[in-house]
Design a protein around this motif. Sequence first.
Motif, PDB file in Angstrom:
ATOM      1  N   HIS A   1       8.668   6.642   4.263  1.00 26.86           N
ATOM      2  CA  HIS A   1       7.859   7.411   5.210  1.00 26.86           C
ATOM      3  C   HIS A   1       7.955   6.866   6.633  1.00 26.86           C
ATOM      4  CE1 HIS A   1       4.629   4.364   4.576  1.00 26.86           C
ATOM      5  NE2 HIS A   1       4.920   4.481   3.293  1.00 26.86           N
ATOM      6  N   GLY A   2       8.931   5.992   6.874  1.00 26.13           N
ATOM      7  CA  GLY A   2       9.316   5.620   8.224  1.00 26.13           C
ATOM      8  C   GLY A   2       8.356   4.752   8.999  1.00 26.13           C
ATOM      9  N   ALA A   3       7.488   4.025   8.304  1.00 29.41           N
ATOM     10  CA  ALA A   3       6.553   3.158   9.016  1.00 29.41           C
ATOM     11  C   ALA A   3       5.959   2.141   8.058  1.00 29.41           C
ATOM     12  CB  ALA A   3       5.430   3.976   9.653  1.00 29.41           C
ATOM     13  N   GLY A   4       5.527   1.017   8.626  1.00 30.49           N
ATOM     14  CA  GLY A   4       4.871   0.001   7.809  1.00 30.49           C
ATOM     15  C   GLY A   4       4.823  -1.326   8.533  1.00 30.49           C
ATOM     16  N   ALA A   5       4.023  -2.233   8.006  1.00 31.74           N
ATOM     17  CA  ALA A   5       3.900  -3.570   8.591  1.00 31.74           C
ATOM     18  C   ALA A   5       3.808  -4.594   7.472  1.00 31.74           C
ATOM     19  CB  ALA A   5       2.670  -3.655   9.482  1.00 31.74           C
ATOM     20  N   ILE A   6       4.523  -5.679   7.638  1.00 31.82           N
ATOM     21  CA  ILE A   6       4.479  -6.802   6.703  1.00 31.82           C
ATOM     22  C   ILE A   6       4.054  -8.036   7.480  1.00 31.82           C
ATOM     23  CG2 ILE A   6       5.831  -8.296   5.173  1.00 31.82           C
ATOM     24  CD1 ILE A   6       7.696  -5.860   4.707  1.00 31.82           C
ATOM     25  N   VAL A   7       3.094  -8.766   6.939  1.00 32.37           N
ATOM     26  CA  VAL A   7       2.663 -10.027   7.545  1.00 32.37           C
ATOM     27  C   VAL A   7       2.814 -11.132   6.509  1.00 32.37           C
ATOM     28  CG1 VAL A   7       0.772 -11.320   8.593  1.00 32.37           C
ATOM     29  CG2 VAL A   7       1.029  -8.878   9.083  1.00 32.37           C
ATOM     30  N   ASN A   8       3.608 -12.133   6.840  1.00 28.12           N
ATOM     31  CA  ASN A   8       3.779 -13.299   5.978  1.00 28.12           C
ATOM     32  C   ASN A   8       2.903 -14.429   6.495  1.00 28.12           C
ATOM     33  OD1 ASN A   8       5.849 -12.112   4.333  1.00 28.12           O
ATOM     34  ND2 ASN A   8       7.290 -12.456   6.005  1.00 28.12           N
ATOM     35  N   VAL A   9       2.144 -15.036   5.608  1.00 30.48           N
ATOM     36  CA  VAL A   9       1.273 -16.141   6.005  1.00 30.48           C
ATOM     37  C   VAL A   9       2.046 -17.448   5.871  1.00 30.48           C
ATOM     38  CG1 VAL A   9      -0.870 -17.381   5.559  1.00 30.48           C
ATOM     39  CG2 VAL A   9      -0.801 -14.879   5.362  1.00 30.48           C
TER      40      VAL A   9
ATOM     41  N   LEU B   1      10.393 -10.812  -2.822  1.00 30.69           N
ATOM     42  CA  LEU B   1      10.365  -9.656  -3.715  1.00 30.69           C
ATOM     43  C   LEU B   1       9.285  -8.656  -3.317  1.00 30.69           C
ATOM     44  CD1 LEU B   1      10.932 -11.458  -7.122  1.00 30.69           C
ATOM     45  CD2 LEU B   1      12.586 -10.083  -5.834  1.00 30.69           C
ATOM     46  N   ALA B   2       8.109  -9.160  -2.955  1.00 26.27           N
ATOM     47  CA  ALA B   2       7.037  -8.252  -2.535  1.00 26.27           C
ATOM     48  C   ALA B   2       7.426  -7.520  -1.258  1.00 26.27           C
ATOM     49  CB  ALA B   2       5.741  -9.027  -2.338  1.00 26.27           C
ATOM     50  N   ALA B   3       8.037  -8.239  -0.316  1.00 28.36           N
ATOM     51  CA  ALA B   3       8.476  -7.603   0.927  1.00 28.36           C
ATOM     52  C   ALA B   3       9.557  -6.570   0.663  1.00 28.36           C
ATOM     53  CB  ALA B   3       8.976  -8.663   1.904  1.00 28.36           C
ATOM     54  N   GLN B   4      10.469  -6.891  -0.234  1.00 23.07           N
ATOM     55  CA  GLN B   4      11.542  -5.952  -0.565  1.00 23.07           C
ATOM     56  C   GLN B   4      10.973  -4.678  -1.185  1.00 23.07           C
ATOM     57  OE1 GLN B   4      14.413  -6.877  -3.814  1.00 23.07           O
ATOM     58  NE2 GLN B   4      15.944  -6.827  -2.169  1.00 23.07           N
ATOM     59  N   GLY B   5      10.068  -4.851  -2.147  1.00 17.47           N
ATOM     60  CA  GLY B   5       9.457  -3.687  -2.787  1.00 17.47           C
ATOM     61  C   GLY B   5       8.631  -2.873  -1.817  1.00 17.47           C
ATOM     62  N   ALA B   6       7.893  -3.554  -0.953  1.00 15.78           N
ATOM     63  CA  ALA B   6       7.079  -2.843   0.034  1.00 15.78           C
ATOM     64  C   ALA B   6       7.958  -2.089   1.024  1.00 15.78           C
ATOM     65  CB  ALA B   6       6.174  -3.833   0.764  1.00 15.78           C
ATOM     66  N   ALA B   7       9.015  -2.749   1.498  1.00 15.56           N
ATOM     67  CA  ALA B   7       9.884  -2.121   2.500  1.00 15.56           C
ATOM     68  C   ALA B   7      10.572  -0.883   1.947  1.00 15.56           C
ATOM     69  CB  ALA B   7      10.913  -3.129   2.990  1.00 15.56           C
ATOM     70  N   ARG B   8      10.970  -0.922   0.699  1.00 10.68           N
ATOM     71  CA  ARG B   8      11.583   0.267   0.095  1.00 10.68           C
ATOM     72  C   ARG B   8      10.625   1.448   0.130  1.00 10.68           C
ATOM     73  NH1 ARG B   8      14.201  -3.196  -4.889  1.00 10.68           N
ATOM     74  NH2 ARG B   8      16.242  -3.587  -3.918  1.00 10.68           N
ATOM     75  N   ARG B   9       9.371   1.178  -0.112  1.00 10.80           N
ATOM     76  CA  ARG B   9       8.375   2.256  -0.100  1.00 10.80           C
ATOM     77  C   ARG B   9       8.055   2.685   1.330  1.00 10.80           C
ATOM     78  NH1 ARG B   9       8.055  -0.828  -4.531  1.00 10.80           N
ATOM     79  NH2 ARG B   9       7.382   0.154  -6.499  1.00 10.80           N
ATOM     80  N   MET B  10       7.910   1.733   2.225  1.00  8.05           N
ATOM     81  CA  MET B  10       7.605   2.060   3.618  1.00  8.05           C
ATOM     82  C   MET B  10       8.736   2.838   4.278  1.00  8.05           C
ATOM     83  SD  MET B  10       6.035  -1.626   4.776  1.00  8.05           S
ATOM     84  CE  MET B  10       4.516  -2.273   4.081  1.00  8.05           C
TER      85      MET B  10
END
Length: 251
Positions: A133-141, A121-130
Amino acid sequence: MNPPASRGSVVVTGAGGALGRAISLRLGADGFAVGVLGREGELLRETAALLADQGVAHRVLPVDLRDADAIDAALTETEAHLGPLAALINNAAIYPARPFLEIPQEEYEDVVRVNQTAYFLAAQGAARRMASHGAGAIVNVGSITFHGGWGDLASYVSTKGAAVGLTRALARELGPMGIRVNAVSPGAFPTKAEEIHENPEQYSQMVIGRQSIKRRGTDAELAAVVSFLVGEDSAFVTGQTINVDGGWVMT
């Protein structure tokens, strides 16, 4: 509070724990404004105080990761106060230790909610926002326990395997939107998690015996790898899982 950082904002889940705190401080030093997210309010405030000492713009986000609406609201709050979301670090996890045959369904489902569903869910919400503006990075631990299995931690290990699978799927799908997704798998860092072992000193010696590097890792060393994965030096890296474990796992 200082104005939003020029590199944008980052949200770190589980930011009150040892690894989450180290990641927050490193990314703050790298020039990000930091949203410190987690359930433990006092621990989050301690992380926030350290960020303030560094002059880092930040926001305390007390959130129960079992609450989907609260996760999304925290991402909205971060962008409203700290600027566009540039990175998400899915770090929070719970790890009840119990023999597999004794794990109640309710406990297993709780681990999945925090360690797996919340990452999704956090990745989904973050990706929608990223994506806007066409850029972003997600790191899963993740965890090296996924690579070798671990007794009495079936719930935890299975969710950490899911984090690796999610990383690969999202890297494939989100790459065309300019979003990179990677994972880090920590080895046995000396954190509060070691309290589940009856003899921490004996456990520490076992860890060192299995590693190629004959010392314990530091929180800052894990944070440095996360820093690389959200920074420009890894602009052509996505879908990868990096073991930060002193050479324990080499496959």
